[in-house]
Design an enzyme around this catalytic site. Structure first.
Site, short mmCIF file in Angstrom:
data_model
loop_
_atom_site.label_atom_id
_atom_site.label_comp_id
_atom_site.label_asym_id
_atom_site.label_seq_id
_atom_site.Cartn_x
_atom_site.Cartn_y
_atom_site.Cartn_z
N HIS A 1 25.99 76.33 7.33
CA HIS A 1 26.90 76.29 5.80
C HIS A 1 27.70 77.38 6.11
CE1 HIS A 1 27.10 76.21 1.10
NE2 HIS A 1 27.70 77.34 0.87
N ASN B 1 32.47 79.58 -2.74
CA ASN B 1 31.22 78.79 -2.21
C ASN B 1 31.08 77.11 -2.61
OD1 ASN B 1 28.70 78.66 -0.84
ND2 ASN B 1 28.26 80.16 -0.78
N CYS C 1 29.25 70.99 3.28
CA CYS C 1 30.29 72.15 3.34
C CYS C 1 31.01 72.66 3.74
CB CYS C 1 28.70 73.66 2.92
SG CYS C 1 28.29 73.76 5.03
#
Length: 201
Positions: A118, A133, A23
């Site tokens: 994250h 996202n 991520c």
């Protein structure tokens, strides 16, 4: 021709979906609106930072990296270093203080958000804000009215919010779509994204 390409570029949003635990990589590429970093590049930066930190500790090197783990999670130091070295972009904590010049999120161009392991990006592209996202299937539009409330909610939920300050590209290099890009990046038409939202899809 250049004007036409610029206009076309503003009509598309680049978005990388989650792969493994990368991520941090997706966050950076979504922020910069194009495929600029891969896991190897970020791992090399992590190794350099580990070596530098080891020298500061008198040559003591830990077997475990403090800047990347085995699953590919990168530290804030890696993300900051990557942005500063190659794009002169700085990540600054957003505190939303009344006496701060940064209190109005609409005056910014982008945010990097983190909780636990994250990372994700909230980005202004053209005249619209987008939640990029990587766990989402596609970019999600955010209205100007909702942006401040959304960021405040994230902070209340324990997320750290950083302003991306510097020379962020106003939109992505849409010509990249003609290149065989590795990874999970896709270009989305703004018109189609907004139409899908209005249709409730």
């Amino acid at each position: 021709i250049e004007l036409m390409m610029s206009s076309a570029a503003k009509s598309f949003v680049y978005h990388e979906k989650q792969e493994s635990q990368l991520c941090g990589q997706h966050c950076l590429n979504n922020l910069l609106q194009g495929f600029h970093f891969d896991a190897v590049m970020l791992a090399n930066i992590a190794t350099e930072l580990d070596a530098e930190e080891g020298r500061l500790l008198g040559g003591q090197n830990s077997r475990e990296s403090a800047n990347v783990d085995d699953s590919g999670n990168f530290s804030i130091q890696v993300l900051r270093s990557a942005l500063e070295r190659l794009f002169n972009v700085e990540l600054v904590p957003w505190f939303q203080k009344k006496d701060s010049d940064d209190i109005d999120p609409l005056s910014q161009q982008g945010f990097v958000v983190n909780r636990s392991e994250h990372w994700f990006t909230i980005r202004k592209i053209g005249s619209k804000w987008w939640n990029l996202n990587s766990i989402n299937d596609a970019p999600e539009a955010i209205s100007d009215f909702y942006l401040s409330a959304f960021l405040s909610t994230l902070r209340a939920e324990g997320y750290s919010v950083f302003i991306a300050k510097g020379n962020l590209p106003p939109h992505g290099d849409y010509s990249q779509r003609l290149v065989n890009i590795e990874g999970s990046g896709q270009w989305y038409s703004v018109d189609e994204l907004l139409q899908s939202r209005s249709d409730g899809k």
